[in-house]
Write an enzyme that holds these catalytic residues in place. Sequence first.
Site, short mmCIF file in Angstrom:
data_model
loop_
_atom_site.label_atom_id
_atom_site.label_comp_id
_atom_site.label_asym_id
_atom_site.label_seq_id
_atom_site.Cartn_x
_atom_site.Cartn_y
_atom_site.Cartn_z
N GLY A 148 -11.35 12.62 20.57
CA GLY A 148 -12.28 12.55 21.70
C GLY A 148 -13.39 11.53 21.51
NE ARG B 70 -1.23 -4.98 -0.93
CZ ARG B 70 -1.99 -3.92 -0.61
NH1 ARG B 70 -2.98 -3.56 -1.40
NH2 ARG B 70 -1.76 -3.25 0.49
CG ASP C 276 0.90 -2.83 10.39
OD1 ASP C 276 1.75 -2.23 9.72
OD2 ASP C 276 0.07 -3.61 9.88
NE ARG D 196 -16.84 14.77 19.01
CZ ARG D 196 -17.02 13.70 19.80
NH1 ARG D 196 -18.25 13.38 20.20
NH2 ARG D 196 -16.02 12.94 20.14
CG ASP E 282 4.02 -6.97 7.78
OD1 ASP E 282 3.26 -6.41 6.98
OD2 ASP E 282 3.64 -7.80 8.63
N GLY F 159 0.83 -1.21 0.00
CA GLY F 159 0.00 0.00 0.00
C GLY F 159 0.86 1.25 0.00
CG HIS G 4 -8.39 3.90 -0.32
ND1 HIS G 4 -9.44 3.06 -0.09
CD2 HIS G 4 -7.32 3.10 -0.58
CE1 HIS G 4 -9.04 1.80 -0.21
NE2 HIS G 4 -7.75 1.79 -0.51
CB THR H 107 2.53 0.65 6.09
OG1 THR H 107 1.15 0.44 6.47
CG2 THR H 107 3.40 0.27 7.27
CB ILE H 108 -1.28 4.86 6.59
CG1 ILE H 108 -2.28 3.75 6.25
CG2 ILE H 108 -0.96 5.73 5.38
CD1 ILE H 108 -3.69 4.28 5.95
CG ASP H 109 -2.12 -0.22 8.29
OD1 ASP H 109 -2.91 0.72 8.06
OD2 ASP H 109 -2.18 -1.31 7.70
CD GLN I 83 -8.27 6.63 7.34
OE1 GLN I 83 -7.91 6.26 8.44
NE2 GLN I 83 -9.17 5.96 6.64
CE LYS J 138 -19.52 12.39 26.67
NZ LYS J 138 -18.25 12.20 26.01
NE ARG K 125 -5.98 -5.81 4.41
CZ ARG K 125 -5.92 -5.45 3.14
NH1 ARG K 125 -6.99 -5.43 2.40
NH2 ARG K 125 -4.78 -5.10 2.61
P1 ADP Z 1 2.75 -4.51 2.55
O1 ADP Z 1 4.18 -4.42 2.16
O2 ADP Z 1 2.09 -3.14 2.58
O3 ADP Z 1 2.55 -5.31 3.82
P2 ADP Z 1 1.71 -6.77 0.98
O4 ADP Z 1 1.54 -7.66 2.17
O5 ADP Z 1 0.61 -6.72 0.00
O6 ADP Z 1 1.96 -5.24 1.38
O7 ADP Z 1 3.06 -7.22 0.25
C1 ADP Z 1 3.53 -6.51 -0.88
C2 ADP Z 1 4.19 -7.47 -1.82
O8 ADP Z 1 5.34 -8.07 -1.19
C3 ADP Z 1 3.35 -8.65 -2.27
O9 ADP Z 1 2.48 -8.31 -3.32
C4 ADP Z 1 4.42 -9.62 -2.75
O10 ADP Z 1 4.90 -9.25 -4.02
C5 ADP Z 1 5.53 -9.39 -1.72
N1 ADP Z 1 5.41 -10.38 -0.64
C6 ADP Z 1 4.58 -10.36 0.41
N2 ADP Z 1 4.71 -11.46 1.16
C7 ADP Z 1 5.68 -12.22 0.56
C8 ADP Z 1 6.28 -13.48 0.85
N3 ADP Z 1 5.93 -14.20 1.90
N4 ADP Z 1 7.23 -13.92 0.00
C9 ADP Z 1 7.62 -13.19 -1.07
N5 ADP Z 1 7.08 -12.01 -1.38
C10 ADP Z 1 6.13 -11.52 -0.59
O1 F6P Z 2 -1.85 -1.33 4.83
C1 F6P Z 2 -2.34 -0.05 4.54
C2 F6P Z 2 -3.82 -0.12 4.25
O2 F6P Z 2 -4.28 1.17 3.96
C3 F6P Z 2 -4.68 -0.76 5.35
O3 F6P Z 2 -4.94 0.10 6.42
C4 F6P Z 2 -5.91 -1.15 4.56
O4 F6P Z 2 -6.60 -2.20 5.16
C5 F6P Z 2 -5.31 -1.61 3.26
O5 F6P Z 2 -4.07 -0.93 3.11
C6 F6P Z 2 -6.20 -1.34 2.07
O6 F6P Z 2 -5.59 -1.85 0.94
P1 F6P Z 2 -6.14 -1.60 -0.53
O7 F6P Z 2 -5.82 -0.18 -0.87
O8 F6P Z 2 -5.39 -2.57 -1.36
O9 F6P Z 2 -7.60 -1.84 -0.47
#
Ligand code: ADP
Ligand code: F6P
Length: 323
Positions: free
Chosen positions: A186, A72, A130, A155, A103, A11, A253, A126-128, A255, A214, A172
Amino acid sequence: MQHIGVLTSGGDAPGMNAAIRAVVRAAEYYNVKVTGIRSGYQGMIDGDFQPMTARSVSDIIHHGGTILQTARCEAFRESAGRDIARRNLEAAGIEGVVVIGGDGSYRGAHKLYEEQGIPTIGVPGTIDNDIGGTDYTIGFFTAINTAVEAIDRIRDTAASHDRIFFVEVMGRSSGYIAIISGIAGGAEEILVPESPTDFDKLIGTLRKARDSHKHSMIILVAEGDEAGGATAIAQRVARDSEFTDTRVSVIGHIQRGGAPSAMDRVIASRMGVASVQALLQGEGGMMVGIDHHSIELRPLSDAWETHSRFDPALLDIAKILSI
Ligand code: ADP
Ligand code: F6P
């Protein structure tokens, strides 16, 4: 190392352009050739490469999205796809790669290093927010500012009508955007995937807020809440209580776009420079993170092995302050 590549994957997040700029300019500063790989790992497999210079990243620090685009790519999950990617990198003379992404992208970067022998450095985008191994990810600060601005606007209208709103923010599998923007906005209740949603408790909160006069109530819902998104939760509340006339707003989106905040630009700049320095120092299979304000290098696997930063104390703060 004489030649590196840079890509954005997964993303998009505001500040990715600032990170690309930092990688390209740091490479040029250290007299290293730099190539942009378009559309994440897909571009690596397709050989979609573009030479970059300090001038190709002018005027992008303040723009959301990513000039290299992102994707992806299912084929990269298979070793056959990664073999093709490695051959394309070798043919282009690219010796190491900076991967800006989440990740999932790091798992790909880890395999590219361990299996194919290409040094990779991850930059968390990533905006998350996480990803383990870093206090902050690029895009998070901008996303929470956008979410809070939206909550403030909701609000205004909610208070004018004595209304209850269920507001859904992104995340997600992580409730961090919801928790932080909920405290800042708030919110009367914050529902996240990391903690089970108790409908009796939620309805009790709504009754208490109503009885204490409220004029508005905002229930902030992370999109990945295990009870469903804001729409499903509002429907269940309507089914089980007298709160049948509520409103739902999904920020979505919005965000993910917009000009990156100053903080996102600065962390992207610091991490981008550090990623090039790491490659030039012979590192690979590592990620750049920010730990207590300092840049740190850690194994890429820290990103997924230590990724939950759920802190129930933050939900307690929201609860205390919503009386
Ligand atoms: P993010 O990087 O935001 O977590 P994704 O989970 O969609 O996004 O992963 C982005 C891309 O990284 C995937 O489309 C794929 O090409 C690659 N990827 C993700 N997981 C794996 C994996 N286990 N092995 C190899 N490539 C991966
Ligand atoms: O990982 C970033 C994020 O914006 C999540 O917060 C959200 O669930 C997901 O990507 C949405 O992905 P897509 O734009 O592929 O629908």
